[in-house]
Motif scaffolding. Sequence first.
Motif, PDB file in Angstrom:
ATOM      1  N   ALA A  33      46.239  28.137  23.960  1.00 30.98           N
ATOM      2  CA  ALA A  33      46.695  29.330  23.245  1.00 30.98           C
ATOM      3  C   ALA A  33      47.912  29.914  23.922  1.00 30.98           C
ATOM      4  N   SER A  34      48.688  30.663  23.152  1.00 28.84           N
ATOM      5  CA  SER A  34      49.777  31.467  23.693  1.00 28.84           C
ATOM      6  C   SER A  34      49.548  32.900  23.248  1.00 28.84           C
ATOM      7  N   VAL A  35      49.632  33.839  24.178  1.00 26.48           N
ATOM      8  CA  VAL A  35      49.429  35.246  23.849  1.00 26.48           C
ATOM      9  C   VAL A  35      50.572  36.057  24.431  1.00 26.48           C
ATOM     10  N   PRO A  36      50.934  37.163  23.800  1.00 28.96           N
ATOM     11  CA  PRO A  36      52.005  38.008  24.330  1.00 28.96           C
ATOM     12  C   PRO A  36      51.519  38.846  25.504  1.00 28.96           C
ATOM     13  N   VAL A  37      52.346  38.963  26.512  1.00 25.78           N
ATOM     14  CA  VAL A  37      52.078  39.870  27.639  1.00 25.78           C
ATOM     15  C   VAL A  37      53.371  40.619  27.947  1.00 25.78           C
ATOM     16  N   ALA A  38      53.255  41.885  28.217  1.00 21.64           N
ATOM     17  CA  ALA A  38      54.438  42.693  28.484  1.00 21.64           C
ATOM     18  C   ALA A  38      54.258  43.471  29.779  1.00 21.64           C
ATOM     19  N   GLY A  39      55.345  43.723  30.465  1.00 22.94           N
ATOM     20  CA  GLY A  39      55.292  44.541  31.664  1.00 22.94           C
ATOM     21  C   GLY A  39      54.994  43.740  32.909  1.00 22.94           C
ATOM     22  N   PRO A  40      55.058  44.415  34.064  1.00 21.97           N
ATOM     23  CA  PRO A  40      54.945  43.724  35.348  1.00 21.97           C
ATOM     24  C   PRO A  40      53.525  43.578  35.886  1.00 21.97           C
ATOM     25  N   SER A  41      52.542  44.102  35.206  1.00 20.96           N
ATOM     26  CA  SER A  41      51.173  44.099  35.739  1.00 20.96           C
ATOM     27  C   SER A  41      50.673  42.678  35.986  1.00 20.96           C
ATOM     28  N   GLY A  42      49.754  42.536  36.964  1.00 18.66           N
ATOM     29  CA  GLY A  42      49.119  41.264  37.203  1.00 18.66           C
ATOM     30  C   GLY A  42      48.271  40.842  36.021  1.00 18.66           C
ATOM     31  N   VAL A  43      48.050  39.536  35.887  1.00 13.51           N
ATOM     32  CA  VAL A  43      47.305  38.982  34.755  1.00 13.51           C
ATOM     33  C   VAL A  43      46.150  38.131  35.269  1.00 13.51           C
ATOM     34  N   VAL A  44      44.981  38.342  34.667  1.00 14.49           N
ATOM     35  CA  VAL A  44      43.804  37.506  34.927  1.00 14.49           C
ATOM     36  C   VAL A  44      43.289  37.011  33.584  1.00 14.49           C
ATOM     37  N   VAL A  45      42.919  35.738  33.537  1.00 14.05           N
ATOM     38  CA  VAL A  45      42.263  35.185  32.360  1.00 14.05           C
ATOM     39  C   VAL A  45      40.870  34.726  32.764  1.00 14.05           C
ATOM     40  N   LEU A  46      39.872  35.129  31.975  1.00 14.69           N
ATOM     41  CA  LEU A  46      38.481  34.770  32.213  1.00 14.69           C
ATOM     42  C   LEU A  46      37.949  33.988  31.025  1.00 14.69           C
ATOM     43  N   VAL A  47      37.141  32.986  31.295  1.00 12.71           N
ATOM     44  CA  VAL A  47      36.353  32.321  30.263  1.00 12.71           C
ATOM     45  C   VAL A  47      34.898  32.692  30.530  1.00 12.71           C
ATOM     46  N   GLN A  48      34.287  33.415  29.582  1.00 13.77           N
ATOM     47  CA  GLN A  48      32.961  33.985  29.799  1.00 13.77           C
ATOM     48  C   GLN A  48      32.062  33.667  28.610  1.00 13.77           C
ATOM     49  N   LYS A  49      30.827  33.291  28.917  1.00 14.15           N
ATOM     50  CA  LYS A  49      29.858  33.063  27.857  1.00 14.15           C
ATOM     51  C   LYS A  49      29.761  34.308  26.990  1.00 14.15           C
ATOM     52  N   ALA A  50      29.609  34.092  25.705  1.00 16.14           N
ATOM     53  CA  ALA A  50      29.574  35.202  24.759  1.00 16.14           C
ATOM     54  C   ALA A  50      28.465  36.182  25.099  1.00 16.14           C
ATOM     55  N   ASP A  51      28.663  37.439  24.706  1.00 15.35           N
ATOM     56  CA  ASP A  51      27.662  38.495  24.859  1.00 15.35           C
ATOM     57  C   ASP A  51      27.313  38.762  26.314  1.00 15.35           C
ATOM     58  N   TYR A  52      28.368  38.903  27.141  1.00 16.46           N
ATOM     59  CA  TYR A  52      28.220  39.328  28.539  1.00 16.46           C
ATOM     60  C   TYR A  52      27.430  38.318  29.369  1.00 16.46           C
ATOM     61  N   GLY A  53      27.701  37.049  29.130  1.00 13.48           N
ATOM     62  CA  GLY A  53      27.068  35.997  29.916  1.00 13.48           C
ATOM     63  C   GLY A  53      27.860  35.691  31.171  1.00 13.48           C
ATOM     64  N   PRO A  54      27.538  34.587  31.833  1.00 13.81           N
ATOM     65  CA  PRO A  54      28.233  34.200  33.059  1.00 13.81           C
ATOM     66  C   PRO A  54      29.720  33.934  32.832  1.00 13.81           C
ATOM     67  N   ILE A  55      30.517  34.231  33.828  1.00 15.45           N
ATOM     68  CA  ILE A  55      31.924  33.861  33.816  1.00 15.45           C
ATOM     69  C   ILE A  55      32.022  32.420  34.307  1.00 15.45           C
ATOM     70  N   LEU A  56      32.566  31.554  33.467  1.00 13.55           N
ATOM     71  CA  LEU A  56      32.576  30.118  33.747  1.00 13.55           C
ATOM     72  C   LEU A  56      33.855  29.671  34.442  1.00 13.55           C
ATOM     73  N   ALA A  57      34.923  30.430  34.323  1.00 10.84           N
ATOM     74  CA  ALA A  57      36.184  30.104  34.986  1.00 10.84           C
ATOM     75  C   ALA A  57      37.078  31.329  34.962  1.00 10.84           C
ATOM     76  N   ALA A  58      37.984  31.385  35.925  1.00 15.14           N
ATOM     77  CA  ALA A  58      38.935  32.490  35.984  1.00 15.14           C
ATOM     78  C   ALA A  58      40.162  32.042  36.746  1.00 15.14           C
ATOM     79  N   VAL A  59      41.308  32.556  36.346  1.00 18.83           N
ATOM     80  CA  VAL A  59      42.548  32.323  37.059  1.00 18.83           C
ATOM     81  C   VAL A  59      43.369  33.605  37.055  1.00 18.83           C
ATOM     82  N   ARG A  60      44.346  33.658  38.005  1.00 22.69           N
ATOM     83  CA  ARG A  60      45.116  34.901  38.169  1.00 22.69           C
ATOM     84  C   ARG A  60      46.583  34.553  38.398  1.00 22.69           C
ATOM     85  N   LEU A  61      47.448  35.338  37.825  1.00 18.93           N
ATOM     86  CA  LEU A  61      48.865  35.299  38.123  1.00 18.93           C
ATOM     87  C   LEU A  61      49.293  36.701  38.504  1.00 18.93           C
ATOM     88  N   ARG A  62      50.039  36.814  39.586  1.00 22.53           N
ATOM     89  CA  ARG A  62      50.514  38.131  40.011  1.00 22.53           C
ATOM     90  C   ARG A  62      51.951  38.347  39.567  1.00 22.53           C
TER      91      ARG A  62
END
Length: 236
Positions: free
Chosen positions: A207-236
Amino acid sequence: MRTPFAAIFVLCLGVSLLPPAARAQQDPVVVELFTSQGCASCPPADANLARLAEQHDEVIALALHVDYWDYIGWPDRFAQSAFTKRQKGYARAGGWKTIYTPQVVVDGQHHAVGSAPDQVAALVARHAATPAPVELEIAREGGTLAIRASAAAGPVGPVDVHVVRYADSVEMEISSGENAGKRLTYTHIVEEWDVAARWDGTGAFDASVPVAGPSGVVVLVQKADYGPILAAVRLR
């Protein structure tokens, strides 16, 4: 959480779109701290979150300021009702009897008192030893964030892809509540939290999504309905 991004383009491609130099750290542990500026027990937890992130590269620290102290006249500058909703969602999913500040949730699965560093450290160590079942990469080019995920060992079922924006650090004087008159530093302050897409957990997700501004970015892959987080990455 806000509504999904309006401009999201999901691509079913077999080749990664991400340049190697822009790939984010793999398999970190996500530590969410539910906190409030009006809570006397929260500053030690806020400081512990900052230390964890500084001392452990594998930790992605996120401070979510809740709004349920605001009604007694202790407004929190960073509070959002969406973060209270997320904390309540965890409690329902996990069968926890209560929510409170400061509460830490690790990888969407286990919780501890945020001002108890030994408890939090033990959970971080436990989750750091568990391989992520989803491979996740992100890269940013200008105002666009590219996301790629794939199931490392077979289908993982329906998951949500979350995009989080956060501020590194803000120092401010507290005007009300149990911390009134104190000058405190807050770190890893979540500013925006969007559910970008729902993925069925099979094959590859791009996927491609728009991001604006200088804030840090984290992407999480999480099981639906507040389940476990299966993966995460961060860009500062």
